[in-house]
Enzyme design. Sequence first.
Site, PDB file in Angstrom:
ATOM      1  N   THR A 191       0.828  -1.207   0.000  1.00 24.39           N
ATOM      2  CA  THR A 191       0.000   0.000   0.000  1.00 24.39           C
ATOM      3  C   THR A 191       0.867   1.263   0.000  1.00 24.39           C
ATOM      4  O   THR A 191       2.041   1.213   0.370  1.00 24.39           O
ATOM      5  CB  THR A 191      -0.922   0.030   1.245  1.00 24.39           C
ATOM      6  OG1 THR A 191      -0.120  -0.252   2.379  1.00 24.39           O
ATOM      7  CG2 THR A 191      -2.035  -0.981   1.134  1.00 24.39           C
ATOM      8  N   SER A 192       0.268   2.374  -0.406  1.00 25.43           N
ATOM      9  CA  SER A 192       0.918   3.690  -0.468  1.00 25.43           C
ATOM     10  C   SER A 192       2.164   3.684  -1.343  1.00 25.43           C
ATOM     11  O   SER A 192       3.067   4.495  -1.149  1.00 25.43           O
ATOM     12  CB  SER A 192       1.300   4.200   0.937  1.00 25.43           C
ATOM     13  OG  SER A 192       0.190   4.123   1.793  1.00 25.43           O
ATOM     14  N   ARG A 193       2.218   2.749  -2.264  1.00 23.27           N
ATOM     15  CA  ARG A 193       3.371   2.643  -3.174  1.00 23.27           C
ATOM     16  C   ARG A 193       4.686   2.395  -2.441  1.00 23.27           C
ATOM     17  O   ARG A 193       5.755   2.644  -2.965  1.00 23.27           O
ATOM     18  CB  ARG A 193       3.492   3.892  -4.079  1.00 23.27           C
ATOM     19  CG  ARG A 193       2.276   4.091  -4.989  1.00 23.27           C
ATOM     20  CD  ARG A 193       2.105   2.897  -5.928  1.00 23.27           C
ATOM     21  NE  ARG A 193       1.001   3.038  -6.876  1.00 23.27           N
ATOM     22  CZ  ARG A 193      -0.214   2.491  -6.704  1.00 23.27           C
ATOM     23  NH1 ARG A 193      -0.510   1.821  -5.598  1.00 23.27           N
ATOM     24  NH2 ARG A 193      -1.124   2.617  -7.631  1.00 23.27           N
ATOM     25  N   LEU A 194       4.592   1.897  -1.194  1.00 20.84           N
ATOM     26  CA  LEU A 194       5.816   1.564  -0.452  1.00 20.84           C
ATOM     27  C   LEU A 194       6.109   0.076  -0.685  1.00 20.84           C
ATOM     28  O   LEU A 194       6.037  -0.753   0.225  1.00 20.84           O
ATOM     29  CB  LEU A 194       5.649   1.876   1.045  1.00 20.84           C
ATOM     30  CG  LEU A 194       5.453   3.358   1.369  1.00 20.84           C
ATOM     31  CD1 LEU A 194       5.264   3.565   2.868  1.00 20.84           C
ATOM     32  CD2 LEU A 194       6.636   4.185   0.880  1.00 20.84           C
ATOM     33  N   HIS A 195       6.379  -0.224  -1.928  1.00 23.43           N
ATOM     34  CA  HIS A 195       6.539  -1.619  -2.322  1.00 23.43           C
ATOM     35  C   HIS A 195       7.850  -2.211  -1.791  1.00 23.43           C
ATOM     36  O   HIS A 195       8.790  -1.485  -1.500  1.00 23.43           O
ATOM     37  CB  HIS A 195       6.524  -1.733  -3.847  1.00 23.43           C
ATOM     38  CG  HIS A 195       5.384  -0.999  -4.468  1.00 23.43           C
ATOM     39  ND1 HIS A 195       4.079  -1.238  -4.129  1.00 23.43           N
ATOM     40  CD2 HIS A 195       5.355  -0.019  -5.412  1.00 23.43           C
ATOM     41  CE1 HIS A 195       3.291  -0.438  -4.834  1.00 23.43           C
ATOM     42  NE2 HIS A 195       4.037   0.319  -5.607  1.00 23.43           N
TER      43      HIS A 195
END
Length: 215
Positions: A191-195
């Site tokens: 999530t939140s592009r915190l891959h």
Amino acid sequence: MKSVRKIHHLRSNMREEVLDEKNLPSSPLALFDLWMKMAIEKSPDPTALTLATCDKNGNPSARIVLLKGYNAKGLVFFTNYKSKKSAELIQSKSAYMVFYWPEIHKQVRIEGRAEKIPAAESDQYFSSRPRESQLGAMASEQSQVLAGRKALEERYKFFEKKFAGKKIPRPSHWGGFRIVPTYFEFWQGRTSRLHDRIVYKKIKGNMWKIFRLFP
Ligand SMILES: Cc1cc2nc3c(=O)[nH]c(=O)nc-3n(C[C@H](O)[C@H](O)[C@H](O)COP(=O)(O)O)c2cc1C
């Protein structure tokens, strides 16, 4: 279409699965195997991958092929040895593979050296294919210019007649490549592009250096 179609609002919701250094296997193949098994359960086309190659001037090209097997030695797919991809793999030896399984929010990128598999292994796989696929492989001069659809169908019929009632031998221009990996990158959507991005880079023998990249 006159105006540019806007697709920037499309977003997918990432499920919260994690890639954690504490739980990583020491071999990238073990993690690849685990993810492939998950993909086989959830993805409609789990073995499809993008294969990128480069010509001698550094111009890249990419296409989808199907993975047909993997083990500690490498990852195997089959193709026409006279195709564009084969010419580039033979010339440069470099290959780059990308798997994307949107259903499980995972991507795997693999860099490696290409080698032809032994003829006996190609024979074995070729003989296991449906007859129609064998004839298709025989009839196709993959990546060459084709005058028209009819010419292809006529070639297919020619070989169908030639081998009627007989076993179809593997054409010498068709066989497998093994990509011997030197680099794996496992990407887990979060999530939140915190891959999560975890790399295994081959050092020597069976030793891999593991590190994390910013997403
Ligand atoms: C789903 C899918 C699977 C494919 N599988 C293979 C394959 O396993 N081997 C192959 O040579 N081409 C396969 N192709 C065709 C390639 O994408 C490509 O068109 C062809 O190999 C010629 O590529 P080249 O001219 O760059 O060599 C597949 C295409 C699709 C869409």
